[in-house]
Design a protein around this motif. Structure first.
Motif, PDB file in Angstrom:
ATOM      1  N   ILE A 138       0.859  -1.188   0.000  1.00 35.88           N
ATOM      2  CA  ILE A 138       0.000   0.000   0.000  1.00 35.88           C
ATOM      3  C   ILE A 138       0.890   1.231   0.000  1.00 35.88           C
ATOM      4  CG2 ILE A 138      -1.727   1.326   1.268  1.00 35.88           C
ATOM      5  CD1 ILE A 138      -2.773  -1.255   2.441  1.00 35.88           C
ATOM      6  N   MET A 140       1.081   5.339   0.091  1.00 33.49           N
ATOM      7  CA  MET A 140       0.265   6.435   0.605  1.00 33.49           C
ATOM      8  C   MET A 140       0.974   7.771   0.425  1.00 33.49           C
ATOM      9  SD  MET A 140      -1.120   4.902   4.202  1.00 33.49           S
ATOM     10  CE  MET A 140      -1.496   6.584   4.678  1.00 33.49           C
ATOM     11  N   GLU A 199      -7.185  -4.069   0.098  1.00 33.95           N
ATOM     12  CA  GLU A 199      -8.219  -3.036  -0.058  1.00 33.95           C
ATOM     13  C   GLU A 199      -8.981  -2.802   1.244  1.00 33.95           C
ATOM     14  OE1 GLU A 199     -10.688  -4.097  -3.343  1.00 33.95           O
ATOM     15  OE2 GLU A 199      -9.206  -3.491  -4.851  1.00 33.95           O
ATOM     16  N   SER A 202      -6.755  -0.749   3.387  1.00 35.06           N
ATOM     17  CA  SER A 202      -6.756   0.634   2.885  1.00 35.06           C
ATOM     18  C   SER A 202      -7.987   1.388   3.365  1.00 35.06           C
ATOM     19  CB  SER A 202      -6.709   0.636   1.354  1.00 35.06           C
ATOM     20  OG  SER A 202      -5.509   0.072   0.873  1.00 35.06           O
ATOM     21  N   VAL A 223      -4.392   6.850  -1.338  1.00 34.64           N
ATOM     22  CA  VAL A 223      -3.924   5.483  -1.112  1.00 34.64           C
ATOM     23  C   VAL A 223      -4.027   4.690  -2.408  1.00 34.64           C
ATOM     24  CG1 VAL A 223      -4.368   3.341   0.136  1.00 34.64           C
ATOM     25  CG2 VAL A 223      -4.609   5.520   1.316  1.00 34.64           C
ATOM     26  N   SER A 225      -2.833   0.545  -3.994  1.00 33.91           N
ATOM     27  CA  SER A 225      -2.271  -0.756  -3.628  1.00 33.91           C
ATOM     28  C   SER A 225      -2.040  -1.614  -4.870  1.00 33.91           C
ATOM     29  CB  SER A 225      -3.198  -1.492  -2.651  1.00 33.91           C
ATOM     30  OG  SER A 225      -4.456  -1.765  -3.254  1.00 33.91           O
TER      31      SER A 225
END
Length: 450
Positions: A138, A140, A199, A202, A223, A225
């Motif tokens: 992930i 960010m 997900e 996230s 975010v 991924s």
């Protein structure tokens, strides 16, 4: 055996006579705490010298543990025969703590305490194994950090970064690894986690961050991924896909996010200036009426209204004590107040949606006669929107109470505008404002029917 040795071992010299040396000095591995084989016999039997720089544990009679380094050297008589041994212990606690601190700093981000870029990239290589598949990442990015730094200062920007780091640290699983890559970017490594799992994580991150605060601000993050599912996939391609996903999401939500930040800045600015609640909205209203009187296009009018609403956004950097000071400002304080035009310019220039309006904010305190600030522009060199805001802003200030003065009447303010016409203000805009806005008689169409 000196006094220091007695203290370290918890044994008195008189009580150790006749004991074997490895019984007196209980030396162990600092990790496993297994008893180390004695090397002291080598000194006594073979005359060898020991200089052990690897720290060990010395266990006292009472069970106290001390990290040490030690050295041992034989004592010889005139014939060269070994008759004894000099054994030296050095307390290495402070040295080891310093080494641990250096090691920690080399692997962690100094601001947040999360792992740093170096550790995260080492971890990507280390975790890139078949048993960790599916391996998700992930990526960010903290939204609007530059805008916050420019408007509220780097201290507030740092508080936002730390608040996001704390959320990530508190909510992730023990096997997950989270780090700050630098600036406004974070990375989370999720071994044995599929796309659906990534997900869900996230979504939890976004929810948790939306419920936290740094001062009066709520952080906002973008975010993205990606997941590695096959052994032959390049792990750094997966990292790039996660980053690209983040940027796509950032583009989708970026405008809404920046508008929210600007609204918060306006609110914070006016909350600092107790006497000017809704000042910018009133200035915007006067500017709209001037624009209509001048037959400006709908697009120009809309831009003018937005600029008027934002014209004092740079005051966010001015201390509230100055904005609300009832006494006359000193020359130094006045110079500080004047900074708000340039600061407002910098803030808006950093936001794509408002960059085109930044110049008008910069110039809204320029004067028709060239005696304004910050650039000393005059007459037609000053942008039209800045000249309109200058008139509307001055009229609103004159007819509203301030900490340093009472409001004057509309008639008195009109006389002041006429007096400064061609000096401080564009004479044509003053005439339009007075004749077509302030003194305009309401037509039946302008009168509401109740």
């Amino acid at each position: 055996m000196n006094k220091a040795a007695e203290n370290l071992t918890g044994r008195k010299l008189k009580n150790v006579l006749g004991m074997k040396i490895n019984e007196i000095y209980d030396i162990r591995d600092d990790t496993t705490k297994d008893k180390m084989p004695s090397h002291f016999e080598k000194v006594l039997q073979k005359g060898e010298q020991i200089n052990d720089r690897d720290h060990k544990l010395l266990i006292s009679k009472n069970g106290n543990e001390l990290l040490i380094e030690y050295s041992a050297a034989p004592v010889r008589d005139k014939r060269g025969n070994v008759t004894g041994m000099i054994l030296v212990f050095r307390d290495s606690t402070e040295k080891i703590e310093r080494l641990k601190q250096v090691e920690y700093l080399s692997l962690h981000d100094h601001m947040t305490g999360l792992y740093n870029r170096r550790y995260m990239h080492d971890s990507i290589k280390r975790l890139d194994t078949r048993r960790n598949l599916p391996f998700s990442m992930i990526y960010m990015d903290l939204n609007g950090l530059k805008l916050i730094n420019d408007s509220l200062g780097h201290e507030m920007g740092d508080r936002l970064i730390v608040s996001v780091a704390n959320v990530l640290r508190d909510m992730l699983r023990s096997d997950d690894i989270v780090g700050r890559l630098g600036g406004d970017e974070f990375l989370i490594l999720l071994p044995r986690t599929d796309n659906e799992g990534a997900e869900k994580i996230s979504e939890r991150i976004l929810k948790a961050i939306s419920e936290t605060k740094a001062g009066s601000l709520v952080p906002s993050v973008a975010v993205g991924s990606a997941v590695k599912t096959e052994e032959d996939q390049n792990i750094y391609d997966v990292l790039k896909r996660a980053e690209s996903s983040m940027y796509r999401n950032k583009l989708k939500s970026g405008k809404m996010m920046r508008n929210t930040i600007v609204e918060n800045l306006i609110r914070l600015t006016e909350s600092k200036h107790a006497a000017v609640q809704d000042h910018s909205k009133r200035v915007m209203g006067f500017c709209e009426r001037i624009a209509n009187a001048m037959d400006l296009s709908d697009r120009e009018t809309a831009d003018l209204k937005t600029t008027a609403l934002l014209h004092n956004i740079g005051e966010i950097v001015i201390p509230a004590s100055l904005l609300n000071k009832p006494d006359k400002l000193t020359e130094e304080e006045y110079e500080q107040i004047k900074m708000h035009s340039e600061k407002g310019y910098q803030i808006l220039k950093s936001i794509d949606e408002y960059a085109a309006l930044a110049e008008s904010v910069l110039q809204h305190h320029e004067r028709w006669d060239g005696k304004g600030y910050p650039e000393g522009l005059k007459e037609g060199d000053i942008l039209l929107h800045s000249r309109i805001i200058n008139v509307a802003d001055a009229y609103e200030a004159m007819t509203s109470d301030r900490p340093y003065k009472r409001a004057i009447s509309r008639e008195e303010a009109i006389e002041e505008l006429k007096k400064c016409r061609g000096k401080q203000f564009d004479p044509d805009i003053v005439d339009i404002f007075i004749d077509k806005v302030l003194l305009k008689k309401e037509s039946p169409a302008d009168t509401a029917i109740c």
